[in-house]
Design an enzyme around this catalytic site. Structure first.
Site, PDB file in Angstrom:
ATOM      1  N   TYR A   1       4.202   6.324  10.859  1.00 40.57           N
ATOM      2  CA  TYR A   1       4.491   4.970  11.356  1.00 40.57           C
ATOM      3  C   TYR A   1       5.349   4.113  10.433  1.00 40.57           C
ATOM      4  CZ  TYR A   1       0.317   4.000   8.459  1.00 40.57           C
ATOM      5  OH  TYR A   1      -0.598   3.923   7.433  1.00 40.57           O
TER       6      TYR A   1
ATOM      7  N   ARG B   1       0.860  -1.184   0.000  1.00 40.13           N
ATOM      8  CA  ARG B   1       0.000   0.000   0.000  1.00 40.13           C
ATOM      9  C   ARG B   1       0.896   1.234   0.000  1.00 40.13           C
ATOM     10  NH1 ARG B   1      -2.065   0.984   5.443  1.00 40.13           N
ATOM     11  NH2 ARG B   1      -0.663   2.772   5.398  1.00 40.13           N
TER      12      ARG B   1
ATOM     13  N   HIS C   1      -3.673   4.481   4.512  1.00 42.62           N
ATOM     14  CA  HIS C   1      -4.779   3.537   4.595  1.00 42.62           C
ATOM     15  C   HIS C   1      -6.035   4.140   3.967  1.00 42.62           C
ATOM     16  CE1 HIS C   1      -7.309   0.361   6.237  1.00 42.62           C
ATOM     17  NE2 HIS C   1      -8.127   1.298   6.663  1.00 42.62           N
TER      18      HIS C   1
END
Length: 381
Positions: A285, A272, A276
């Site tokens: 992160y 990805r 998200h």
């Protein structure tokens, strides 16, 4: 609390044991494994992947400018998304998770309807009742997307069990993310699939991250695909950025299911590239070096090199595709933003086959109030 340590997710897929890979990073194919798809199919795959990439870019821009409320991209996952659904027949059913909107291109779903769903207007097939990016089209055998994690798997298996009981010669394709494999619905579905052997293909798009949780913190299994073994059926691991490998693995699984051979679980190892969703900031992160490493394994660029070597790609053709896709998206945006909200009367639709008298009375009362407000110059309900 701010994340202080960024944990690496997964490394870009290599030709490791147990992982199906046909296209090498340089775009050349293993001649022993190349499915040698017809030129028309290869061009269709490229167009659908490119459409998904362009649509994602345009819709994320639309969200950032405040013209739609939410969007979730599949950038970097085009091969997994398009390749798994490509071998399906029109009568087969798709139970998508969160990043499979691109499969609608394989069923000639109009872009204008996708834009309408993101806006939630009068053109929207689901009448503004779903959050953006949750498409639905039962006529094309595409079940509504859902943000409920892993719910697609038991739904897909249940539909496949029903098809088997009825003797309906269809295959059901269900999707999940790597994070969903930690949900109880995943294990329920896998167990039923193993026991009853319905015509279902279950796909995990392992894109490295379940929002901010990396796959390495999601499971201690060496692979996700191997989880199928415990439930008594085949698990396959494939390079999810290799469109030829994905199509090959999916076609085998779909053919097996259709011929009565039971379920297959496919793990597509992909990545990805963006957040998200449009509400997520992945820089909090994960490491930028990880993202860059995966960008170098871009599934569209990899496939482009393969097509060019076969004389099936040119800059002029690519530019033509970009123009056509962008024009269709622009027209869809103009139409979608000009359309009003769904009529208030639709609040009573799709609950009962025949509207009960008490609800019909409420509908008529609401319509009278709405007309009165319009007559007063007030905003309609």
């Amino acid at each position: 609390m701010p994340v202080s340590t960024k944990i690496p997710a997964t490394k870009p897929p290599a030709a490791e044991p147990g992982m199906l890979q046909i296209l090498r990073p340089d775009g050349t194919a293993d001649p022993a494994l190349d499915p040698k798809l017809p030129a028309e199919e290869l061009r269709t795959l490229y167009r659908c992947m490119l459409q998904l990439r362009i649509f994602d870019t345009r819709m994320l821009s639309l969200q950032r400018s405040g013209r739609i409320g939410f969007y979730g991209t599949a950038t970097g996952q085009e091969a997994s998304t398009i390749g798994t659904a490509f071998p399906l027949k029109p009568e087969d059913w798709i139970f998508p998770a969160l990043r499979e909107g691109g499969t609608l291109a394989l069923r000639n779903y109009p872009i204008r309807l996708m834009v309408a769903q993101l806006i939630g207007n009068a053109i929207d097939v689901v009448k503004g009742r779903q959050m953006p990016c949750h498409y639905s089209d039962p006529e094309r055998h595409y079940v509504s997307m859902s943000s409920v994690i892993a719910t697609q798997f038991p739904h897909a298996v249940g539909a496949a069990m029903a098809a088997k009981i009825k003797g309906d010669p269809v295959v059901i394709l269900g999707y999940i993310g790597d994070g969903g494999t930690s949900a109880s619905d995943f294990h329920v579905a896998m167990n039923f699939a193993g026991v009853y052997k319905p015509p279902v293909v279950l796909v995990c798009q392992n894109n490295g991250w379940a929002i901010s949780v990396p796959t390495c913190a999601q499971t201690s299994s060496e692979t996700i695909a191997q989880k199928a073994v415990a439930y008594g059926f085949e698990g396959v691991r494939v390079d999810g950025n290799d469109i030829l490998a994905v199509v090959t693995a999916s076609r085998r699984a779909i053919d097996k299911a259709r011929s009565g051979g039971g379920p297959t679980f496919i793990e597509c190892v992909t990545y990805r590239r963006l957040g998200h969703s449009s509400s997520d900031d992945p820089t909090r992160y994960r490491d930028a070096a990880e993202v860059k490493a995966w960008e170098e394994k871009d599934p569209i660029e990899r496939f482009r090199k393969y097509l060019e070597a076969k004389g099936l790609w040119s800059a002029a053709w690519h530019e033509q595709l970009e123009t056509e896709i962008n024009e269709e998206i622009t027209a869809g945006i103009r139409e979608g933003e000009a359309a009003g909200p769904p009529p208030v009367s639709t609040l009573f639709d799709d609950v009962y086959r025949d509207c009960p008298p008490v609800l019909e009375e409420q509908r008529q009362d609401l319509l009278r109030q709405d007309e009165a407000k319009k007559g007063d110059g007030a905003f309609p309900l």
